[in-house]
Scaffold this active site. Structure first.
Site, short mmCIF file in Angstrom:
data_model
loop_
_atom_site.label_atom_id
_atom_site.label_comp_id
_atom_site.label_asym_id
_atom_site.label_seq_id
_atom_site.Cartn_x
_atom_site.Cartn_y
_atom_site.Cartn_z
N ASP A 1 -6.45 -10.14 1.61
CA ASP A 1 -5.32 -11.07 1.83
C ASP A 1 -5.78 -12.26 2.66
OD1 ASP A 1 -3.73 -9.07 0.74
OD2 ASP A 1 -3.13 -8.31 2.71
N HIS B 1 -4.38 -6.77 4.42
CA HIS B 1 -5.54 -6.19 3.74
C HIS B 1 -6.69 -7.19 3.89
CE1 HIS B 1 -2.10 -4.73 1.27
NE2 HIS B 1 -2.81 -3.65 1.04
#
Ligand code: XLS
Ligand code: CA
Ligand code: CA
Length: 442
Positions: free
Chosen positions: A102, A99
């Site tokens: 992240d 993501h």
């Protein structure tokens, strides 16, 4: 600096090995049905569970000891990049997935968001080229920040819709830059908490508008990865629109999106929807929308998404059966959307988690391939439906009969139903699963 000290490259040692840091069943270059295990499965490390998950839960503080946590902010993000590629190298993986949030801190506004990402993406790209590693997929996290409490593309607030669009736009540029095989949409907050205040029709229309705009933009910049929707029925939202594969497919058809999307099926989401993993894979395969897989498993005794590393050979065999019948996953792979348990807090536990996951799917792949080669289920299914190969059955299939004719036929004939032999079939399945383990010995 090395983050996984004491861990050498993990090798295949066969099922007799007692070395916990070795593969017992995953022999990457072993060829099965004309393809190597590496290519059938295309294992991917999930950045979030491996490099950012801290072990906290609603009842307790973080537990994970991660050497890259000695840094903060961008320094920590850069350290995670190093850790990711060291990990990938040691496990012999070829893919990863992330993501946006992240890999880099979100910053205080969209400009900072974009700048932070650019710094990290350049580093990712360098490592990917040097190590010949690919991005299975990236996605935009549109469920964590409070602005998304009512959803992103399905929020009641148009400013949230716009913000979400800006995030996805940036992620598509990154997908193009890193040559991602797929782009994923998981709508964790695309749904509702209460029908009392929700215009479900408007929200679904907007979701479709959002997807169409994403497709337009991908086309504009020349990103040709596969778009995937990841179904999940609930959690965090009470009801999520992409409930399961069949619901998602109906939505795609309804909004003229079916030609552009496939699904990313997660085992634990299937069971949350009241289906088996293989049910979701079967449905997707038969409708030509099996895109990719998030390989994990749930816990029968817990009612939520536990995202455990796969260790259940039975389930992995049935999943690989569907994947092999699909001819593989094309642009997709098996992404370990799986996290080590809260008390497995040392970095080495991440290695063990991936080893058991890869070994489990290797066993499943071998068992499923042998079953297919021997036409075990194919012959059983063919025989079960043979009444449609001739006579009245054939007329039904060919559309050459009617209720009138069928009534006349039924009056003349006595029905003879045959046993399904389910228990016998399960016994055979067990033999194949056990056989796959035994013959993997070196
Ligand atoms: C959460 C989902 C999520 C998606 C990507 O349950 O599995 O991690 O895979 O946003
Ligand atoms: Ca997932
Ligand atoms: Ca999950």
């Amino acid at each position: 600096m090395a983050y996984f000290t004491g861990v050498e490259k993990i090798k295949y040692e066969g099922s007799d090995s007692r070395n916990p840091l070795a593969f017992k069943y995953y022999n990457a270059d072993e060829t099965i049905g004309g393809k190597s295990l590496r290519d059938w499965m295309k294992f991917s490390v999930a950045y979030w569970h491996t490099f950012t998950m801290d072990g906290s839960d609603p009842f307790g503080l973080p537990t994970m000891e991660r050497p890259w946590d000695q840094y903060a902010g961008m320094e920590q993000a850069r350290a995670r990049v190093e850790a990711n590629f060291e990990f990938i190298d040691k496990l012999g993986l070829d893919y990863f997935a992330f993501h946006d949030v992240d890999i880099a801190p979100e910053g205080n506004n969209l400009q900072e968001y974009s700048d932070n990402l650019d710094d990290i993406v350049a580093r990712l790209k360098k490592h990917m080229q040097a190590q010949n590693v690919s991005l299975l997929w990236n996605t935009s996290n549109m469920f964590h920040h409070p602005r998304f409490m009512f959803g992103a593309a399905t929020s009641n607030n148009a400013d949230v819709f716009a913000h979400a669009a800006a995030k996805v736009k940036k992620q598509l540029v990154i997908a193009k830059e890193l040559n991602a095989s797929n782009y994923v949409f998981w709508g964790g907050r695309e749904g509702y908490e209460s029908l009392l205040y929700t215009d479900t029709k408007l929200e679904l229309d907007n979701l479709a508008r959002f997807y169409h705009m994403a497709l337009d933009y991908a086309k504009e910049i020349g990103f040709d990865g596969q778009f995937l929707i990841e179904p999940k029925p609930k959690e965090p939202t009470k009801h999520q629109y992409d409930f399961d594969t069949a619901t998602t497919y109906a939505f795609l058809q309804n909004y003229d999106l079916a030609d552009h999307f496939k699904v990313n099926i997660e085992a634990n989401h299937a069971t949350l929807a009241g289906h088996t993993f293989e049910h979701e894979l079967r449905y997707a395969r038969e409708h030509g929308i099996l895109g990719s897989v998030d390989a994990n498993q749930g816990d029968m005794l817990l009612g939520w998404d536990t995202d455990e590393f796969p260790s259940d050979i039975y389930n992995a065999t049935l999943a690989m059966y569907e994947i092999l019948k699909n001819g593989g996953l094309e642009k997709g792979g098996l992404n370990f959307d799986a996290k080590v348990r809260r008390p497995s807090f040392e970095p080495i536990d991440l290695v063990h988690g991936h080893i058991v996951g890869m070994d489990t799917f290797a066993l499943g792949c071998r068992a499923a391939q042998r079953m297919i080669e021997d036409r075990v289920l194919e012959d059983i299914v063919e025989k079960r439906y043979e009444s449609y190969n001739s006579g009245i059955g054939q007329a039904i299939i060919e559309g050459k009969t009617s209720f009138r004719e069928l009534e006349a036929y039924a009056k003349e004939n006595t029905i003879k139903v045959e046993s399904g032999r389910q228990e016998m079939i399960k016994g055979i399945l067990n033999q194949y699963i056990l056989g796959a383990g035994v013959t993997a010995r070196v």
